[in-house]
Design an enzyme around this catalytic site. Structure first.
Site, PDB file in Angstrom:
ATOM      1  N   GLU A   1     -17.666  19.914  28.960  1.00 27.36           N
ATOM      2  CA  GLU A   1     -16.751  21.134  28.596  1.00 27.36           C
ATOM      3  C   GLU A   1     -17.863  21.988  27.674  1.00 27.36           C
ATOM      4  O   GLU A   1     -18.131  22.933  27.867  1.00 27.36           O
ATOM      5  CB  GLU A   1     -15.557  20.766  27.759  1.00 27.36           C
ATOM      6  CG  GLU A   1     -14.839  21.609  27.441  1.00 27.36           C
ATOM      7  CD  GLU A   1     -13.638  21.464  26.290  1.00 27.36           C
ATOM      8  OE1 GLU A   1     -12.631  22.107  26.261  1.00 27.36           O
ATOM      9  OE2 GLU A   1     -13.378  20.042  25.954  1.00 27.36           O
ATOM     10  N   HIS A   2     -18.127  21.158  26.472  1.00 29.42           N
ATOM     11  CA  HIS A   2     -19.019  21.782  25.549  1.00 29.42           C
ATOM     12  C   HIS A   2     -20.483  21.353  25.563  1.00 29.42           C
ATOM     13  O   HIS A   2     -20.780  20.052  25.505  1.00 29.42           O
ATOM     14  CB  HIS A   2     -18.592  21.639  24.240  1.00 29.42           C
ATOM     15  CG  HIS A   2     -17.216  22.304  23.937  1.00 29.42           C
ATOM     16  ND1 HIS A   2     -15.984  21.282  23.881  1.00 29.42           N
ATOM     17  CD2 HIS A   2     -16.563  23.524  24.204  1.00 29.42           C
ATOM     18  CE1 HIS A   2     -14.968  21.765  23.522  1.00 29.42           C
ATOM     19  NE2 HIS A   2     -15.215  23.260  23.769  1.00 29.42           N
TER      20      HIS A   2
ATOM     21  N   ASP B   1     -14.842  27.621  19.537  1.00 26.11           N
ATOM     22  CA  ASP B   1     -13.255  27.170  19.589  1.00 26.11           C
ATOM     23  C   ASP B   1     -12.447  28.162  18.894  1.00 26.11           C
ATOM     24  O   ASP B   1     -11.433  28.121  19.099  1.00 26.11           O
ATOM     25  CB  ASP B   1     -13.249  25.612  18.627  1.00 26.11           C
ATOM     26  CG  ASP B   1     -13.348  24.599  19.802  1.00 26.11           C
ATOM     27  OD1 ASP B   1     -13.591  24.818  20.991  1.00 26.11           O
ATOM     28  OD2 ASP B   1     -13.488  23.713  19.234  1.00 26.11           O
TER      29      ASP B   1
ATOM     30  N   HIS C   1      -0.906  35.145  69.482  1.00 26.52           N
ATOM     31  CA  HIS C   1      -1.960  35.940  68.668  1.00 26.52           C
ATOM     32  C   HIS C   1      -2.771  36.780  69.642  1.00 26.52           C
ATOM     33  O   HIS C   1      -2.783  37.998  69.214  1.00 26.52           O
ATOM     34  CB  HIS C   1      -3.047  34.797  68.056  1.00 26.52           C
ATOM     35  CG  HIS C   1      -2.727  34.090  66.777  1.00 26.52           C
ATOM     36  ND1 HIS C   1      -1.648  33.152  66.730  1.00 26.52           N
ATOM     37  CD2 HIS C   1      -3.046  34.067  65.593  1.00 26.52           C
ATOM     38  CE1 HIS C   1      -1.539  32.702  65.732  1.00 26.52           C
ATOM     39  NE2 HIS C   1      -2.312  33.177  64.756  1.00 26.52           N
TER      40      HIS C   1
ATOM     41  N   GLN D   1     -16.252  17.670  16.938  1.00 24.53           N
ATOM     42  CA  GLN D   1     -15.494  17.696  17.890  1.00 24.53           C
ATOM     43  C   GLN D   1     -14.667  16.313  18.183  1.00 24.53           C
ATOM     44  O   GLN D   1     -13.641  16.326  19.011  1.00 24.53           O
ATOM     45  CB  GLN D   1     -16.231  18.034  19.115  1.00 24.53           C
ATOM     46  CG  GLN D   1     -16.713  19.445  19.168  1.00 24.53           C
ATOM     47  CD  GLN D   1     -15.746  20.480  18.767  1.00 24.53           C
ATOM     48  OE1 GLN D   1     -15.822  21.026  17.735  1.00 24.53           O
ATOM     49  NE2 GLN D   1     -14.917  20.756  19.791  1.00 24.53           N
TER      50      GLN D   1
ATOM     51  N   HIS E   1     -10.699  15.939  17.491  1.00 25.81           N
ATOM     52  CA  HIS E   1      -9.861  16.364  18.319  1.00 25.81           C
ATOM     53  C   HIS E   1      -8.735  15.385  18.740  1.00 25.81           C
ATOM     54  O   HIS E   1      -7.516  15.668  18.676  1.00 25.81           O
ATOM     55  CB  HIS E   1     -10.299  16.923  19.709  1.00 25.81           C
ATOM     56  CG  HIS E   1     -10.507  18.256  19.386  1.00 25.81           C
ATOM     57  ND1 HIS E   1      -9.476  19.450  19.596  1.00 25.81           N
ATOM     58  CD2 HIS E   1     -11.887  19.165  19.235  1.00 25.81           C
ATOM     59  CE1 HIS E   1     -10.185  20.712  19.476  1.00 25.81           C
ATOM     60  NE2 HIS E   1     -11.427  20.620  19.222  1.00 25.81           N
TER      61      HIS E   1
END
Length: 425
Positions: free
Chosen positions: A318-319, A352, A411, A250, A253
């Site tokens: 995230e992961h 992914d 109102h 990863q 990336h």
């Protein structure tokens, strides 16, 4: 007590880098706002050296491109899209309209309505992110979005054929060979030739992510996506080869992608460092993965699985891969993560690319308050009410008093009018 055996860059160091990106994106979006297609073309020429007669591909062009893609690639794309479609359809089935009569004559409800138009960004560059077409275009279509447009950049002046095929098979209504800030601006702001959308989604580099942040409010977004994050939580049962492989896998990336190991085993931590060094000698993407690990890698040694869970929730990555004796402990107790990968048999790459869950997930701690992209992100849950005359008069008395309590005279008059009109006395 948690001990940091390795730490990445500080928050202060990262913020200096981010400020330069912010300014560049603001200037580019302003030019798109003022000059439309002309600015989009200039930016495309500047960043991608790409200036075709039309950025939008015609139906014939798309079909011609798809025909060039090898049959095996098409079958692989269809396999992934089948899994993603089926999971998205199952998620959609969990969303139900609601209608209740909570007081006699008072009917309240909510409806789930798809967003009308969505722009999906599919990154290119070094890594043509074919899978992002499945995750965004296909999921939006399952949700019922009427108009889904998709943008992806050319790669070194060439058409990314497999990405175009994935967009087409996913059901994109319009496909544009257009990347970066200019694509995000064109979709969100609109130009003479590209109608603006209501929502933009998809991952991208720092400039794409910042464009999305600056455009939020003008259009909806899926989430603020930063660099890919991967956390491995491991105990003595894990092996260093797998931990290192999954972290570096990863880390490729991008050079700013954080990777972290939380472990109860000092021996595993030490072996993982050695294994990372060994794998970097042969990994084809070591030029990127080595930088991400050196600058953003972390190793945290903890005393217990419970402490590992606490540290994992603090990071809110995230992961999160769980390589422990009892992975389900984390499924039952962990609260802050984008997606969990439970046990050594699965891994982040499955998520992914192919398995069916969506890969657009929260980063930078956003997992504390949101999940990732899913079919529900493309759906607005809106409410309505219907009231009988008798119930209106009844509710009106309460409403009038509560409005007066807050000094909202106008109102209160709305409520009093209904009491007078529909009440018996």
């Amino acid at each position: 007590m948690a001990v940091f055996l390795k730490e990445g860059k500080s928050v202060e160091e990262v913020s200096v880098i981010n400020s330069k990106v912010t300014q560049a994106v603001a200037e580019a979006l302003e030019s798109v706002e003022k000059r439309g297609d002309e600015a989009v073309r200039e930016l495309s020429e500047k960043f991608d050296k790409w200036s075709p007669d039309s950025f939008r591909l015609t139906e014939d062009q798309v079909k011609e491109i798809v025909e060039k893609v090898p049959a095996e690639v098409i079958e692989d794309i269809k396999f992934a899209q089948k899994n993603i479609r089926e999971f998205a359809e199952a998620q959609l089935a969990s969303l139900n309209d609601v209608e209740v009569e909570n007081i006699p004559g008072v009917i309240l409800g909510h409806k789930n309505i798809p967003v009308n138009s969505v722009g999906c960004y599919v990154p290119g560059g070094r890594y043509p992110m074919v899978a992002s077409a499945h995750m965004s275009v296909l999921t939006a279509k399952v949700a019922g979005v009427k108009r889904v447009i998709a943008c992806t950049p050319p790669i070194n002046g060439e058409v990314p054929e497999a990405t175009i095929a994935a967009m087409y098979l996913a059901g994109a209504d319009e496909i544009y060979l257009l990347g970066g800030i200019q694509a995000m601006g064109a979709m969100a702001i609109g130009t003479e030739t590209i109608d603006a959308v209501d929502m933009i989604v998809g991952p991208g580099n720092a400039f794409v992510a910042e464009a999305k942040r600056q455009l939020y409010g003008r259009v909806g977004i899926d989430l603020f996506a930063g660099p890919t994050e991967t956390l491995v939580v491991a105990d003595h049962t894990a092996d260093a080869e797998m931990v290192a492989t999954d972290l570096l896998g990863q880390g490729e990336h991008g050079p700013t992608s954080p990777g972290a190991l939380i472990t109860t085993s000092k021996e595993l931590a030490e072996e993982t460092v050695k294994e990372i060094e060994r794998q970097l000698q042969t990994l084809p993407t070591a030029d990127v993965a080595s930088v991400s690990w050196e600058d953003y890698g972390q190793i945290i040694l903890v005393d217990s699985i419970e402490e590992a869970r606490i540290e994992a929730d603090r990071l809110a990555f995230e992961h999160v891969e769980i390589l422990t004796e009892d992975p389900d402990y984390f499924l039952e107790n962990m609260t802050n993560y984008g997606c969990l990968f439970l046990g050594p048999e699965t891994n982040v790459a499955y998520g992914d690319k192919v398995i069916g869950t969506n890969h657009t997930l929260p980063t930078k701690g956003a997992a504390r308050y949101t999940g990732g992209l899913w079919v529900g992100k493309f759906i607005k849950t809106v409410t309505y009410q219907k009231v009988t005359p008798e119930a209106s008069a009844y509710i009106g008395e309460y409403a009038a008093r509560l409005c007066q309590l807050e000094n909202f005279a106008g109102h209160a008059e709305q409520a009093i009018l209904r009491v007078k009109r529909y009440g018996k006395n």
